[in-house]
Design an enzyme around this catalytic site. Sequence first.
Site, PDB file in Angstrom:
ATOM      1  N   ARG A 135     -23.591   6.030 -18.571  1.00 31.74           N
ATOM      2  CA  ARG A 135     -22.546   6.562 -17.670  1.00 31.74           C
ATOM      3  C   ARG A 135     -21.538   5.452 -17.387  1.00 31.74           C
ATOM      4  NH1 ARG A 135     -27.324   7.955 -14.708  1.00 31.74           N
ATOM      5  NH2 ARG A 135     -26.657   6.569 -13.044  1.00 31.74           N
ATOM      6  N   LYS A 144     -14.707  10.601 -11.744  1.00 34.02           N
ATOM      7  CA  LYS A 144     -14.642  10.989 -10.326  1.00 34.02           C
ATOM      8  C   LYS A 144     -13.503  10.245  -9.632  1.00 34.02           C
ATOM      9  CE  LYS A 144     -18.077   7.433  -9.126  1.00 34.02           C
ATOM     10  NZ  LYS A 144     -19.510   7.186  -8.880  1.00 34.02           N
ATOM     11  N   HIS A 198     -30.153   6.289 -10.548  1.00 34.68           N
ATOM     12  CA  HIS A 198     -28.987   5.415 -10.409  1.00 34.68           C
ATOM     13  C   HIS A 198     -29.456   4.081  -9.858  1.00 34.68           C
ATOM     14  CE1 HIS A 198     -24.792   4.458 -10.216  1.00 34.68           C
ATOM     15  NE2 HIS A 198     -24.729   4.396  -8.912  1.00 34.68           N
ATOM     16  N   TYR A 233       5.826  -6.730  11.678  1.00 34.18           N
ATOM     17  CA  TYR A 233       5.144  -6.392  12.941  1.00 34.18           C
ATOM     18  C   TYR A 233       4.265  -7.549  13.440  1.00 34.18           C
ATOM     19  CZ  TYR A 233       6.230  -1.430  12.145  1.00 34.18           C
ATOM     20  OH  TYR A 233       6.853  -0.223  11.954  1.00 34.18           O
ATOM     21  N   ASP A 265       4.929   1.542   4.764  1.00 31.14           N
ATOM     22  CA  ASP A 265       5.723   1.881   3.582  1.00 31.14           C
ATOM     23  C   ASP A 265       6.439   0.693   2.932  1.00 31.14           C
ATOM     24  OD1 ASP A 265       5.343   4.721   4.400  1.00 31.14           O
ATOM     25  OD2 ASP A 265       6.649   4.045   6.035  1.00 31.14           O
ATOM     26  N   ARG A 311     -30.321   7.282  -1.780  1.00 28.19           N
ATOM     27  CA  ARG A 311     -29.119   8.079  -1.533  1.00 28.19           C
ATOM     28  C   ARG A 311     -29.475   9.541  -1.743  1.00 28.19           C
ATOM     29  NH1 ARG A 311     -23.549   6.255  -4.554  1.00 28.19           N
ATOM     30  NH2 ARG A 311     -24.589   7.167  -6.362  1.00 28.19           N
ATOM     31  N   CYS A 341       3.314  -3.173   6.065  1.00 30.13           N
ATOM     32  CA  CYS A 341       3.631  -2.001   6.888  1.00 30.13           C
ATOM     33  C   CYS A 341       3.125  -0.742   6.183  1.00 30.13           C
ATOM     34  CB  CYS A 341       5.132  -1.892   7.111  1.00 30.13           C
ATOM     35  SG  CYS A 341       5.915  -3.408   7.682  1.00 30.13           S
TER      36      CYS A 341
END
Length: 390
Positions: free
Chosen positions: A231, A42, A176, A277, A326, A140, A324
């Site tokens: 699993r 997943k 689970h 920044y 990028d 869940r 930042c």
Amino acid sequence: MTDLELAMSRTWAEINLDNLAHNVKILRSILNKNSKFLAVVKANAYGHGLTECSKKLQAIGADWLAVAAVTEGVTLRKNGITLPILCLGQADANLAPLMADYGITQAVGDFKNAEALSDYAEKSGKKIRVHIKIDTGMSRTGFLWPDDEKGKISTANEILKTCRLHGLFAEGMFTHFAAADDDRDFTLLQLKKLLEAEKYLAGMGQNFEILHSAASSGVTDYPEAHLNMGRFGLVLYGYASTVTGNAGSSLGLKPVMTLKSRITAVRELPKGSTISYGRTFRLERDSKIAVLPIGYADGLHRTLSNNYSVKIHDTLCPVLGRICMDMTMADVTDVKGVDAGDVATIFDGDLMPSAAKNAGTIIHEILCSPSARVPRVYVDNEVLRCSLSD
Ligand SMILES: *Cc1c(COP(=O)(O)O)cnc(C)c1O
């Protein structure tokens, strides 16, 4: 420029499929001989590349794959994966045609959802395979397995009714664990509840081919929880513990992902300069700063600002100032001979524990972080190549 050169020109994740194969071999040897091996792929195979990892897993003999979304399963089928695929997350009944057409086995945890899947399947003359999910304490999804006798009989009847829906084939049942890595008593209680549910259903004439409960730490720490299938998620990718880092090495597991970035520029800046920044870091000496073309949009968590070190020429180099979107700056004042074009290691097996700890998260989340902008390049049979399909 070749595709591979292009992929490795800025920031990329190197995925070592040979290490993945190595981990599968080790994990197989831990798993009960008669239990099936399910590889959890997943979330883009925990960031490692859904299709490429799945093809490798299929080639080296995994028995099952698991996804969280039906669409992930469809992608796998379109890319030639023929292994059984289990969708772990309960899915909207509108997706029933995809389950039926692509042969995706679906987890079901309530009757209404199951009935809607069955209605579609019956109308189209198909069967949808399902695994019954039991909620034994994760709170869940799944049929909640209660403590009182009356409740148990009524839940078992609800499950039986689900299994007997004409459009479904109930192949498996599973649960689970909520705390397999740190609460032994609760984990064993969860296992007991699953086995109890199985017993009640067997008493009503409903048997399951595949009973399963254990994810990574379930398999490594609880042999009694292996049942018919393990699993494997995190451990496949080389890490045995969510928090304490590269404990995978004690099992001999090898980390599969290395995140790398090619230095944009090395700049000399005078004492007193403030970096990035918000000016959160001030140089206390004349310094040499490497500018890295990676930021939080690539998956380098912004919470690691002033709080992490990357590896350049095998030396740990502190991240200076805010990360930042990028770009990120690192201190290379004490590293000799660093130049633009050299490669920095952002995460690997050694750095992963500090990345998770300092970002206040778990290794799962760090592995999932490299974004779609980050190309995956694969080492397969010792040859480096670009993705053919991801
Ligand atoms: C994600 C998931 C797994 C894999 O968990 P790991 O801890 O990474 O091994 C197994 N089972 C279910 C139901 C999951 O959602």
